[in-house]
Design an enzyme around this catalytic site. Sequence first.
Site, short mmCIF file in Angstrom:
data_model
loop_
_atom_site.label_atom_id
_atom_site.label_comp_id
_atom_site.label_asym_id
_atom_site.label_seq_id
_atom_site.Cartn_x
_atom_site.Cartn_y
_atom_site.Cartn_z
N ASP A 30 -27.14 43.21 -10.13
CA ASP A 30 -28.13 42.35 -9.52
C ASP A 30 -27.82 42.73 -7.83
OD1 ASP A 30 -28.77 39.87 -7.82
OD2 ASP A 30 -28.23 38.57 -9.71
N SER A 75 -33.51 36.05 -7.98
CA SER A 75 -33.07 36.79 -9.34
C SER A 75 -33.42 36.17 -10.46
CB SER A 75 -31.41 36.65 -8.99
OG SER A 75 -31.06 37.51 -8.06
N GLU A 110 -6.53 26.19 -14.12
CA GLU A 110 -5.96 27.33 -13.71
C GLU A 110 -5.52 26.76 -12.07
OE1 GLU A 110 -6.29 32.02 -12.60
OE2 GLU A 110 -8.05 30.88 -13.53
#
Length: 632
Positions: free
Chosen positions: A173, A223, A348
């Site tokens: 990208d 994108s 997390e």
Amino acid sequence: MQNPAKHTSAPTPRVGGGMLSAHSHPWVHPSPPSKTRQRAPVSPVCRLFSPPPPPPCWQQGEGGGRGGGGGGEGRVRGDLRARGPPGPASSRRPGGTWVSAPKFVRLSLTQHHKMKALLLILLAQLCSASLVPEREKDPEYWRRQAQETLRAALRLQHLNQNVAKNLILFLGDGMGVSTVTAARILKGQLQNRKGEESLLEMEKFPYVALAKTYNTNAQVPDSAGTATAYLCGVKANEGTVGVSAGVTRDRCNTTKGQEVTSILRWAKDGGKAVGIVTTTRVTHATPSAAYAHSANRDWYSDGEMPPDALEGGCRDIARQLVENIPDIEVILGGGRKYMFPKNTSDVEYPHEDKHRGTRLDRRDLVQAWHEAKPPGKIAKYVWHRRDLLALNLSRVDFLLGLFEPGDMVYELDRNNETDPSLTEMVAVAIRMLQKNPRGFFLLVEGGRIDHGHHEGKAKQALHEAVELDRAIGLATRLTSPQDTLSVVTADHSHVFTFGGYTPRGNPIFGLAPMQSDVDRKPFTSILYGNGPGYKIVAGERENVSAVDFAHANYQAQSAVPLRQETHGGEDVAVFARGPMAHLLHGVHEQNYIPHAMAYAACIGSNQAHCNAAGHPTASILLPFLALLFLLC
């Protein structure tokens, strides 16, 4: 072993593979430690052009961040600069004005300007002479190299026309041609070489093309529209994914009937296993075009959607990941928070509010992903590197790995105990997908190259590109060009450049060997056309010798101030290797790529050539049978 099926009966030379080295997992190629990179040696006189020593503890800037706050175009985090304390102030003395300059140049500009210019030219010449390897001084070295390249090119006359059992599309990208070149130099310098003579793994592919990247409504693309082109084979408007140009961004009611399917779907319909691996969130622009249809690329969960879109029946991208193609075998990347109910603590980071779940419908999409699997099939969800690498893949049918709440962390900042590298994820994905005897399609995205450039952090961007190339190298060793078509390309470029007449072997993040002849200040070789690196100090351009321009989060200077650096509009490279790779040549529209890949693999709508390919003997006998009929 039987020869692979052919598109024609023409023979194809066999190319051998190589062995893998073990590194924390039996099939993962070792990578250099991300925190202790070594720089190529520089001669003392040439240190004028090199970065200063590492900074003290005050030199801290905003990193990629745990959870990867970068969000792509218009949403990438980070206009904070990794700057040090101010450099020594300029002071006026009798006879002239003194200015900050590289270490070994502190001369009075008004009295010794010509002397300084001559000194810089002399130093550049000395460096240039000392940096030329001895073998390169021999003309025979270059002649032999050219002849070897010529022999390799002549071998390409024997086209590989096998049917591609496997397809791998690597997407960098934002990896424009200038980024590819700079990454090549960085790769070489990380190996204690000069860098320019190095080769990236992608550059070893025999076929190269250019792709035109514009969106249907944008000269310089985003994108999402580009992902629709190189995955779905149809050009589209910027900001939309998996839909035609008949859809207007943000307008849910224009979507119905405009959905377009991707090569991932074509491969699945053809009986192949399919997978997605990315360093961004798995709902980001590139991966989402493989399975979703959305009028807005930013509708990651229903928590990001406006009320009118929800009322209009449009579904968020995370939900489409679970529902549209429920039998995707491998999904690895970031984006946990879009899968869980709003305010659900992250596994997390339980005490960080920004990483909490975002879903308004209160659904647990990881649970929904499990429930969508056929009876008797084993589906595994992991969020930790240890659990990923401990899997017995022979006993796993479907794999979902979400290793960060948002995008994954930059490779330079990655915790290599909790988060897998892109190379490690690719290794697991290929091993999983290779279990299907009919082959596979795998999409691999190095997505944070783009984020590094948007933030003006060239060092982060280029290390992401090197890691993508490392994953490409691993994939080429795990597969054969006899039956696997591998394609490497980018969605778009960036306004990133490097220049300034740097000498051979100059550190890619170093200074140019000259000062500006306008403001009399040094500058780094790497610069941006626009972005957050634009900085004025006391009415003048910042003196880069006063900051640590080799820091990972240093924001390179730019010509125009913007909070986010922008994409570039030039063509991007396409590298190809394997069956029918020669179909990628010259200059193409970007949407041509999946059509060429599908043709090579006999999937999708264009399969008229495939019956003859599977039965070459019949195609040979047909003319003789016709002649016999006429004679009778």
